[in-house]
Structure formats: structure tokens, C-alpha cells
Enzyme design. Structure first.
Site, PDB file in Angstrom:
ATOM      1  N   TYR A   1      -1.824   5.954 -12.235  1.00 37.91           N
ATOM      2  CA  TYR A   1      -2.637   5.236 -11.256  1.00 37.91           C
ATOM      3  C   TYR A   1      -4.085   5.713 -11.377  1.00 37.91           C
ATOM      4  O   TYR A   1      -4.346   6.916 -11.404  1.00 37.91           O
ATOM      5  CB  TYR A   1      -2.118   5.516  -9.845  1.00 37.91           C
ATOM      6  CG  TYR A   1      -2.881   4.810  -8.746  1.00 37.91           C
ATOM      7  CD1 TYR A   1      -2.844   3.421  -8.630  1.00 37.91           C
ATOM      8  CD2 TYR A   1      -3.636   5.526  -7.819  1.00 37.91           C
ATOM      9  CE1 TYR A   1      -3.540   2.768  -7.613  1.00 37.91           C
ATOM     10  CE2 TYR A   1      -4.328   4.881  -6.792  1.00 37.91           C
ATOM     11  CZ  TYR A   1      -4.282   3.500  -6.699  1.00 37.91           C
ATOM     12  OH  TYR A   1      -4.960   2.871  -5.697  1.00 37.91           O
TER      13      TYR A   1
ATOM     14  N   ASP B   1      -8.189  11.509 -15.963  1.00 40.09           N
ATOM     15  CA  ASP B   1      -8.327  11.203 -14.549  1.00 40.09           C
ATOM     16  C   ASP B   1      -7.725  12.392 -13.793  1.00 40.09           C
ATOM     17  O   ASP B   1      -6.520  12.508 -13.642  1.00 40.09           O
ATOM     18  CB  ASP B   1      -7.586   9.903 -14.218  1.00 40.09           C
ATOM     19  CG  ASP B   1      -7.662   9.566 -12.726  1.00 40.09           C
ATOM     20  OD1 ASP B   1      -8.202  10.399 -11.953  1.00 40.09           O
ATOM     21  OD2 ASP B   1      -7.183   8.487 -12.336  1.00 40.09           O
TER      22      ASP B   1
ATOM     23  N   LYS C   1     -10.191  13.636  -4.212  1.00 38.75           N
ATOM     24  CA  LYS C   1      -9.256  14.443  -3.412  1.00 38.75           C
ATOM     25  C   LYS C   1      -9.781  15.860  -3.119  1.00 38.75           C
ATOM     26  O   LYS C   1     -10.612  16.004  -2.239  1.00 38.75           O
ATOM     27  CB  LYS C   1      -7.874  14.410  -4.063  1.00 38.75           C
ATOM     28  CG  LYS C   1      -7.375  12.947  -4.079  1.00 38.75           C
ATOM     29  CD  LYS C   1      -5.951  12.713  -4.502  1.00 38.75           C
ATOM     30  CE  LYS C   1      -5.611  11.243  -4.243  1.00 38.75           C
ATOM     31  NZ  LYS C   1      -5.052  10.517  -5.350  1.00 38.75           N
TER      32      LYS C   1
HETATM   33  C1  LIG Z   1      -5.584   9.053  -5.730  1.00 40.11           C
HETATM   34  C2  LIG Z   1      -5.905   8.758  -7.127  1.00 40.11           C
HETATM   35  C3  LIG Z   1      -6.900   7.825  -7.480  1.00 40.11           C
HETATM   36  C4  LIG Z   1      -7.602   6.978  -6.463  1.00 40.11           C
HETATM   37  O1  LIG Z   1      -8.357   7.746  -5.559  1.00 40.11           O
HETATM   38  P1  LIG Z   1      -8.736   7.133  -4.123  1.00 40.11           P
HETATM   39  O2  LIG Z   1      -9.594   8.179  -3.520  1.00 40.11           O
HETATM   40  O3  LIG Z   1      -7.444   6.906  -3.419  1.00 40.11           O
HETATM   41  O4  LIG Z   1      -9.460   5.867  -4.373  1.00 40.11           O
HETATM   42  C5  LIG Z   1      -7.210   7.672  -8.799  1.00 40.11           C
HETATM   43  N1  LIG Z   1      -6.578   8.380  -9.760  1.00 40.11           N
HETATM   44  C6  LIG Z   1      -5.619   9.291  -9.460  1.00 40.11           C
HETATM   45  C7  LIG Z   1      -4.979  10.057 -10.553  1.00 40.11           C
HETATM   46  C8  LIG Z   1      -5.242   9.491  -8.132  1.00 40.11           C
HETATM   47  O5  LIG Z   1      -4.260  10.342  -7.863  1.00 40.11           O
END
Ligand SMILES: *Cc1c(COP(=O)(O)O)cnc(C)c1O
Length: 446
Positions: free
Chosen positions: A161, A256, A284
Site C-alpha cells: 500500500y 516506502d 507515521k
Molecule cells: C500508511 C501508509 C501510507 C499512507 O499514509 P497516510 O498517512 O495514511 O496517507 C503509505 N505507505 C505505507 C507503507 C503506509 O503504511
């Protein structure tokens, strides 16, 4: 409420022991006001049955709901709460910053401070741009990949994701996987035509995609440790192989690390595995519970970003003083001697205990952890990619989720999300959690 933290020897309640009257009332009103009653789909309890618990407040490793029930929380606001919720030092720093105003719309020194900390910590980052969410960071990094290489295609992995931007909503993880949704309507086919997907941990598939799309692939983006399809670790040689393949093909490697950054280690998964990407996205943890995202990498590439260069990306609230303050304080706390050793040891004890508890009851289960991230699947395993993850028993997970919720343990309402521990989880919290797992596995196997 039946809570085994305080009553370790009580008889296990089989019926719904949890009073959720206020949660039910608030959620029922919310459904009329907001789609599905939530501001983000992952918060719904759709895949585990029942309705979500409405939180009132959080502190340390705990969350309290509006009915007064207390939960040991292993979601941690989906990642940011690595020092524990509402850490007193973060709160104090925020209170002080608040007095000076919430948003400047002009440079502030705190941005330099957090940027220096990120650059010092994360091996691939020489220059960084702050944004407001992980989604924003991934959207921007994709544009940067294309701008820098002059190529339009991107390779991603099934079950990973990268936020909800159009080009990433192809075989995406997190809520998309949990709800079993096909790729989202509203995403133009012309957009996703540029998104190529491969199974995680499959270098051959990536090699083939490069061969089929000569000089067209801007880069490969991945979660270096997957947390949005449950918890999947890279097999030995996978990250190294991607580093070589991207180099050979004139493409960029992008980690990511929105979830893994400052969680898998202080320098992220790239530090832990010793594989250095060209660009990295974060979110995060670096926001310490306030909205922050970031992307960064080699100076040569980051210099393409406006106003240093022509690639446009902007944000009204980006780098705002409150978010920077929470991030700085959180990283300071993490930097203290022994933080990651502690996170590693409690998380290992937790996951080993969970897996053993399942096995003791004859339930098929496989699980693992790295640092403060863990996950288990209710299947024999091993699980190396999203396809294998889908073989886990999601109905049984739903039962487990409900049973353990009633004992005061808050797990992600999805079989396809990683779990998170924090510096605030004590040995006692882990012990009582494991006891609850033992009781619940015994209940649900019947
Ligand atoms: C949570 C997440 C996102 C998206 O971040 P948001 O702050 O929810 O937009 C993108 N990549 C990874 C790997 C994530 O865990």
C-alpha cells in the site's frame, strides 16, 4: 468489562461481556454523517463483523472507549504511537509550541531541526521535503521518479500500500485488501496502465517486467518490510536484487518507509537490511501523532523539486510547527539508549507467545516480528507474498478479534494489517495479552 489484566484467574466469559452501548449509538449516528461512519476505511470492523469501538482517549499502551472500557492497544494509531500514546514529553513540547501559533505559512526553524534529524538517521536521505501524510509523500515521490527519469511506468508489488493516489490503487494492500475490493472505480485506465505489478519476493517477475518494458520504467517502489498485507518480510537477497535490477535498467529504487521508518530501526528498514534506495517516503512515526509525511533522497534528485527545480509540489500546512515539534520530540525519545533493543525484545516475546498459544490449541498459525512490528496469519505458512497471505483463515481471525476485544486487547480489525508495539508496552502488558490469546484460541477452536 471482562478484562484479564486485573482478573487473571477469572472464568472466561463466553458471551458478549463488553458494554458498547455508547460506541454503538455514536457509530450509528456517524453512519448517517460520513460514508461508512468512519474517516478512513481501515477503522471500520467490516471484515471482523460487529461495529467499531469509539475511542475517548489514549495514553501509553492503552486506549479507553466511550463506554469506559480499557484496551491494550496494538494498533498505535496505525503506526505513529511508537513511544506510547500521548507521551508526556511530546505533550509538553506541543503545549509550548501551541502558544506560538499553529501554522506559520512561512519557514520555521523547527523544519531545519527535524530535517537534520531525518537526514542524519536515514542513509538514503540527503535532502527532504515535508508534506502532511504518507499518501502525499508517495504521490510526490512518484512524480519525482517520472520527472527525474523521463519515464512514465512504475513497478509495485501486490499487497503493498502506498496511499490512495490513482496510480497506486492497483492490487493495493491495507483497506483495499481487507475489504476485498477490486481496483477502485474512478481511477482512469490510462493512469493504471502505467502501473506494473509483481508478487512480493519474486525477483524473476520484476526482471520480466523490465524486459517487457525497455527504457519505460521509472522505478520500483515497495514496502521494504510489508505491513499492509499482514506482515511479510523480504527474503534474503530480495532487496539486494531489486537494488541491482533497478541500477542495471536505469530506474530508481524507492523504499516506502511510511510504516517502517524509525520503526524497523532508527534508520528504517534500509539501515536494518543495508540496502540503500535512491528515494524514501516517510510518515507515521516522524509526525509523532500529528499529520506529517516526507520524501527524500539524493540531493541530485531532490534538487528537481520546486522551487529548487521544476517538479511542482506544495502544501499550505506542510512543515507546520506543531507537527514538526511532535516529530522532533518523538525522534529524541527513540534515540535514547536501548529503545530499539527494548522494542525488539518485547515484540519477539509477544509474537512467539501468540504463535505458541495458537499451536497449543491446534490452530494453524505462522507469525514473525522485526523490531516493533509484528504479524501472524491463521494458516500453516510460510507467507512470502499477498497470494499466500490470502490463504489465511479470515473468518477465524474475525472470531479471534471479537473474542480478544472482549478481554481488553485491541488488534487491527483486519487479518491484513501488521501489529505495532511501543516503548510504553510493559512486560506485564505482554504477559496479560498472551494470557488473553491463550484463552481466546481455546474458545474459538470449538
Ligand atoms: C500508511 C501508509 C501510507 C499512507 O499514509 P497516510 O498517512 O495514511 O496517507 C503509505 N505507505 C505505507 C507503507 C503506509 O503504511
Amino acid at each position: 468489562m471482562a478484562n484479564c489484566v486485573y482478573e487473571p484467574n477469572r472464568i472466561v466469559a463466553v458471551t458478549n461481556a463488553l458494554n458498547t452501548n455508547r460506541s454503538e449509538a455514536i457509530f450509528s449516528a456517524a453512519k448517517e454523517l460520513m460514508p461508512g461512519g468512519v474517516s478512513s476505511p481501515v477503522r471500520a470492523f467490516k471484515s471482523v463483523n460487529g461495529n467499531p469501538i469509539v475511542f475517548d482517549r489514549v495514553k501509553g499502551p492503552y486506549a479507553w472507549d466511550v463506554d469506559g472500557n480499557r484496551f491494550i492497544d496494538y494498533v498505535g494509531s496505525w503506526g505513529p504511537a511508537i513511544c506510547g500514546h500521548a507521551h508526556p514529553e511530546v505533550i509538553a513540547a506541543l503545549q509550548e509550541a501551541l502558544e506560538k501559533g499553529t501554522s506559520f505559512g512561512a519557514p520555521c526553524e523547527l523544519e531545519n531541526q527535524l530535517a537534520e534529524m531525518v537526514i542524519e538517521a536515514v542513509p538514503s536521505i540527503e535532502m527532504v521535503r515535508f508534506v502532511n501524510s504518507g499518501t502525499e509523500a508517495c504521490m510526490a515521490v512518484l512524480r519525482l521518479m517520472r520527472a527525474y527519469t523521463g519515464r512514465d511506468k512504475v513497478i509495485k508489488f501486490e499487497g503493498c500500500y502506498h496511499g490512495h493516489a490513482d496510480m497506486f490503487l492497483v492490487k493495493a494492500g491495507s483497506g483495499v485488501a481487507t475489504l476485498g475490493l477490486p481496483d477502485s472505480p474512478g481511477v482512469p485506465r490510462s493512469t493504471t496502465a502505467n502501473t506494473l505489478t509483481a508478487p512480493y519476493n519474486d525477483l524473476e517477475a520484476v526482471k520480466e517486467l523490465f524486459a517487457e518494458n525497455p527504457d519505460a520504467v521509472s522505478g520500483v517502489i515497495l514496502e521494504p518490510v510489508v505491513g499492509n498485507a499482514g506482515f511479510i518480510t523480504p527474503e534474503p537477497g530480495f532487496l539486494e536484487g531489486l537494488r541491482e535490477l533497478t541500477k542495471e535498467n536505469g530506474a530508481l529504487l524507492v523504499f516506502d518507509e511510511v510504516m517502517t521508518g524509525f520503526r524497523i530501526s532508527y534508520g528504517g528498514a534500509q539501515e536494518r537490511f543495508g540496502v540503500i534506495p535512491d528515494l524514501t517516503t516517510m510518515g507515521k512515526v516522524i509526525g509523532g501523532g500529528l499529520p506529517v509525511g516526507a520524501y527524500g533522497g539524493k540531493k541530485e534528485i531532490m534538487s528537481m523539486v520546486a522551487p529548487a527545480g521544476p517538479m511542482y509540489q506544495a502544501g499550505t500546512l506542510s512543515g507546520n510547527p506543531l507537527a514538526m515539534t511532535a516529530g522532533i520530540k518523538t525522534l529524541e525519545l527513540l534515540k535514547q539508549e536501548g529503545s530499539y533493543e527494548r522494542l525488539e525484545s518485547i515484540t519477539q516475546r509477544l509474537i512467539k507467545g501468540i504463535v505458541q498459544a495458537g499451536k497449543d490449541e491446534g490452530i494453524p498459525i505462522t507469525g514473525s516480528s522485526i523490531s516493533a512490528m509484528f504479524g501472524f496469519y491463521l494458516c500453516e505458512g510460510p507467507v512470502r507474498n499477498f497470494e499466500e497471505a490470502k490463504s489465511a483463515d479470515s473468518e477465524l481471525y474475525g472470531k479471534l478479534h471479537r473474542a480478544i476485544l472482549e478481554k481488553g486487547i485491541y488488534l487491527a480489525p483486519s487479518a491484513f494489517e501488521a501489529g505495532f508495539t511501543s516503548l510504553a508496552h510493559s512486560e506485564d502488558d505482554i504477559n496479560s495479552t498472551l494470557q488473553c490469546f491463550q484463552e481466546c484460541f481455546s474458545e474459538i477452536k470449538k
